[in-house]
Design a protein around this motif. Structure first.
Motif, short mmCIF file in Angstrom:
data_model
loop_
_atom_site.label_atom_id
_atom_site.label_comp_id
_atom_site.label_asym_id
_atom_site.label_seq_id
_atom_site.Cartn_x
_atom_site.Cartn_y
_atom_site.Cartn_z
N PRO A 157 0.85 -1.14 0.18
CA PRO A 157 -0.05 -0.17 0.05
C PRO A 157 0.77 1.16 -0.02
N TYR A 202 -6.23 2.20 -9.91
CA TYR A 202 -5.72 1.82 -8.64
C TYR A 202 -6.85 0.91 -8.03
N PRO A 243 -1.54 9.79 4.92
CA PRO A 243 -2.75 8.83 4.82
C PRO A 243 -2.38 7.44 5.20
N LEU A 244 -1.12 6.94 4.97
CA LEU A 244 -0.63 5.51 5.08
C LEU A 244 -0.99 5.16 6.67
N ALA A 264 -4.78 9.51 -1.15
CA ALA A 264 -3.47 9.99 -1.70
C ALA A 264 -3.80 10.77 -2.86
N SER A 291 6.46 8.18 4.42
CA SER A 291 5.60 7.52 4.94
C SER A 291 5.73 6.15 5.64
N LEU A 350 0.52 9.62 -5.30
CA LEU A 350 0.73 10.94 -5.50
C LEU A 350 1.50 11.47 -6.54
N GLY A 398 5.99 10.32 0.00
CA GLY A 398 5.61 9.02 -0.14
C GLY A 398 6.68 8.23 0.47
N TYR A 409 -8.58 0.46 1.48
CA TYR A 409 -7.92 0.48 0.25
C TYR A 409 -8.47 1.67 -0.70
N LEU A 446 -7.65 5.02 1.00
CA LEU A 446 -6.36 5.28 1.00
C LEU A 446 -6.19 5.94 -0.57
N ILE A 447 -6.63 5.05 -1.64
CA ILE A 447 -6.54 5.83 -3.00
C ILE A 447 -7.06 7.13 -3.13
N GLN A 477 0.54 4.19 -2.82
CA GLN A 477 0.22 5.52 -2.34
C GLN A 477 1.35 6.56 -2.97
#
Length: 389
Positions: free
Chosen positions: A196, A246, A336-337, A283, A311, A204, A308, A276, A279-280, A200
């Protein structure tokens, strides 16, 4: 003939751009899938085993030979060499033929029985973190066992029974039950966050690029005209093809991790799939925010790659945020991660009710809400269409 406009027109245009770009094909499709294959293959055994070490036994008695056999019986340790001197063993470590050295001093057994407390000396190569840590555990264990064995022999020689001796040698018996990942499988531990995290990072960079490239190519005004001068239509139309791609990759990850490799998934498919998806979206929103803050394509792309990469360390899966400095612990909430990781722990590993993770889901969606405040900046950048080096 009237030129087609609206979200669907921008969607089709962006889809053609993706399918005709080698960078997009390699970056969006090949990179995450190839990364997953490589990482799963590297960690296919779950935990490194039979790691080669050398033993320098300067005592060479029945006791030390028994000790060496016990160490060699450990799953993670393979006594590859029995060196005649520490110098020889050190040269083997420098050539990376071994990853640890155990040295048993001369008269070890004699000194142990007489109560002179001899020392077992061991060296591990922590340049290789995983192998060094695992071998350190085994060598520390065998040192403890050696101490207990010598103590048992000494006490028995003095006429004590084993039932009298054991409470002194081991007053507390440890019964360990690791939660979430009872197999201590490094693939479960690492891949569920590394993949993940890689996804991400890709999101980004390509989110920043999909808007920045329009400015660089001088097509920003045409894009706005195609979107009826609505920045909402432009952003949705531009990002929707990527979101679909994604999401398909995320579905593939979930299928491989939880249904083929049988990684723990206690709360079922939907909470993790929603994780997921959030998260998408988060990001992508972060990419829009970065471009809106820095207003420079190249700088925004550099900051996106930096965020990125950071993270991976600030998320808390390798080093707890509780042990970090307070400012860093607070800063982790802006990645976000971090929220993805907390949902993963609660839903996939612990299997607690999904309601307890709603704050983390909301935190991921908050990035989307925050991105709307930068829509005006993106609109101005596309309309002015000024590319700054």
């Amino acid at each position: 003939m009237t030129k087609e406009t609206g979200i669907f027109a921008i969607f089709k245009r962006e889809w053609l751009r993706i399918s005709s770009s080698k960078i997009c094909i390699w970056g969006i499709f090949v990179a995450p899938l190839l990364s997953m294959i490589i990482l799963l293959w590297m960690m296919s055994s779950g935990l490194p085993s039979r790691i080669p070490i050398a033993v320098v036994d300067l005592d060479n008695t029945t006791t030390t030979r028994t000790l060496i056999r016990q160490l060699d019986a450990f799953e993670k340790t393979d006594i590859k060499y029995k060196s005649l001197s520490f110098r020889e063993a050190r040269q083997q470590m420098e050539r990376m033929e071994i990853y640890a050295i155990l040295t048993i001093p001369k008269d070890f057994t004699k000194d142990a029985i007489s109560g002179n407390r001899p020392k077992l000396v061991y060296y591990t190569n922590n340049a290789f973190l995983i192998s060094g840590s695992l071998l350190f555990q085994d060598l520390k264990t065998i040192s403890t066992l050696a101490s207990a064995a010598v103590g048992l022999q000494t006490a028995e020689a003095k006429g004590f029974t084993e039932n009298q001796i054991m409470p002194i040698l081991q007053p507390i018996t440890i019964d360990a039950h690791p939660l979430g990942n009872p197999w201590l499988n490094y693939s479960v531990y690492l891949n569920n966050i590394l993949m993940p995290g890689i996804l991400q990072l890709i999101i980004l960079m390509f989110t920043v690029s999909c808007f920045g490239s329009e400015i660089k190519a001088g097509s920003g005004r045409n894009l706005m005209a195609m979107g009826d001068n609505s920045i909402l239509k432009v952003i949705v139309g531009k990002l929707l093809p990527y979101t679909i791609i994604y999401t398909g990759i995320a579905f593939f990850f979930i299928s491989i991790f939880y249904y083929i490799n049988k990684f723990p998934l206690h709360s079922g498919f939907w909470p993790m799939f929603l994780n997921y998806l959030c998260l998408i979206l988060a990001a992508q929103a972060m990419g829009v925010i970065l471009l809106g803050i820095f207003r420079n394509y190249r700088l925004s792309l550099s900051i996106a790659s930096l965020i990125g990469m950071v993270s991976f360390s600030i998320t808390g899966f390798s080093f707890s945020t509780l042990a970090m400095d307070g400012s860093l612990s607070a800063l982790s909430n802006f990645f976000p991660l971090r929220h993805f990781f907390l949902i993963y722990v609660d839903q996939a590993l612990n299997g607690i009710p999904v309601g307890y993770s709603m704050y983390q889901y909301a935190a991921l969606l908050a990035f989307v809400l925050l991105a709307t405040f930068f829509f005006g900046v993106i609109r101005k950048m596309l309309t002015d269409n000024i590319y700054e080096e």
